[in-house]
Write an enzyme that holds these catalytic residues in place. Sequence first.
Site, PDB file in Angstrom:
ATOM      1  N   GLU A   1       1.203   4.627  -0.568  1.00 50.16           N
ATOM      2  CA  GLU A   1       1.436   4.868   0.864  1.00 50.16           C
ATOM      3  C   GLU A   1       2.921   5.174   1.072  1.00 50.16           C
ATOM      4  OE1 GLU A   1       0.407   1.792   4.066  1.00 50.16           O
ATOM      5  OE2 GLU A   1       2.540   2.169   4.328  1.00 50.16           O
ATOM      6  N   ARG A   9      -3.459   6.434   7.666  1.00 52.14           N
ATOM      7  CA  ARG A   9      -2.110   6.598   7.071  1.00 52.14           C
ATOM      8  C   ARG A   9      -1.814   8.073   6.748  1.00 52.14           C
ATOM      9  NH1 ARG A   9      -2.347   1.958   8.563  1.00 52.14           N
ATOM     10  NH2 ARG A   9      -1.466   0.146   7.505  1.00 52.14           N
ATOM     11  N   SER A  20       2.951  -2.391   2.506  1.00 54.12           N
ATOM     12  CA  SER A  20       1.913  -2.027   1.517  1.00 54.12           C
ATOM     13  C   SER A  20       2.417  -0.870   0.670  1.00 54.12           C
ATOM     14  CB  SER A  20       0.632  -1.565   2.218  1.00 54.12           C
ATOM     15  OG  SER A  20       0.153  -2.552   3.088  1.00 54.12           O
TER      16      SER A  20
END
Length: 339
Positions: A335, A165, A239
């Site tokens: 995130e 990520r 998420s």
Amino acid sequence: MLHTSKQASLKKYNTFGIEAVAENLIEVSNNQNVKEAMRVSEELGVSPLILGGGSNVLFTKQSYPLVIINKLIGIEKQKEDEHFVWIKSGAGVVWHDLVLHCIDQSWGGVENLSLIPGTVGAAPMQNIGAYGVEIKEVFESLEAINKSTLQEKVFSNQECRFGYRESIFKKEVKGEYFITSVTLKLTKKHKLNISYGAISKVLNSQAIETPTIKQVSEAVIQIRESKLPNPTKIGNAGSFFKNPVISNDQFLELKNEYPNMPSYDQPNGKVKVPAGWLIEQCGWKGFREGDIGVHKNQALVLVNYGNGTGADIKNLAFRIKDSVKEKFNIEITPEVNII
Ligand code: FAD
Ligand code: EPU
């Protein structure tokens, strides 16, 4: 000619469904437009906010001076050989449309990344990943325009410094470039990745022994639809936090105390722990306060049931982060881009 509007609502431009206003909103559909929009930002003396599908952002302000919506479309085959095909896509193409296009042509490599919301241009920003695959595995290069100099630059796979990520666009050159196109290197002779337990389970249940890329894509879509809330029904950005990676020593200590804690060994000897599990253990799963909360089936997904604000969601996220730190001594980091 730039497509611009003033005092535009941003509610439909973010999957959290947060209300905010763009004092100036510009839609760009080619490189020339992008450069003109950057000149507008210079004239206004403000830094522009670039948006694709708005599926990885949390608006915490009431208004943004200049928002640029990426609508650079078009998919073209650049070249091919016996084994591979190189596909260049405009950054404003919807990611899943590109996936479907590849599957239709029987080009492999992105089937596990089916149904991830958002645009092609944002995909390398955080090296999108799902079901055992990350975009870096098929990523060849991208083209971008420097927001200050207006110079065009090509970034190779290596130059993007992809991680879990992560990419150079979230770190060293954060906010400096507008990504205009992405080129992927896809396979003609496929090596399917069905190592992720849930995929093989779905395929087995359908008695599929040698799946096609389309069948893998359909299995991924089925799993995603059963697990993740649909943003058109409940506002969310997938998420909210990344899964933390901890040292093996800390993992062994925690495993002793929590024998059921799921984990994934990392190549560097560290251990990744699912943040969803940690958050659930802290009692947050299904939590609701007014119009915001934690999804009842996936504790890693924060939700807006209607009129929640970005500030409230941010506040909830930090309460969750603090409780995970207190119970497990693990730092979880967002995130989602909080802006
Ligand atoms: P946006 O939210 O519009 O932008 C994200 C960031 O990138 C912002 O900082 C923005 O300024 C910047 N940006 C966007 N476009 C450009 C550009 N052209 N040039 C420069 N900067 C740009 N992600 C995964 O990795 N895996 C998943 O499985 C996954 N599942 C999800 C499920 C749901 C239900 C949702 C809502 C989200 C999920 N996500 C997942 C997150 C999201 O889909 C990805 O991060 C996606 O790549 C975001 O694309 P976007 O166009 O919506 O980006
Ligand atoms: N879990 C719980 N409780 C929960 C949620 C999860 O205990 O409420 C446990 C599950 O039981 C499972 C583990 O956590 O053992 C992992 O859960 P899941 O398979 O749902 O995946 P995840 O780690 O929560 C990650 C990505 C997703 C991606 C999926 C599939 C991150 C931050 N998230 O989620 O990406 O789709 O794996 O590969 O890495 C996103 O980035 O927005 C996103 C949705």
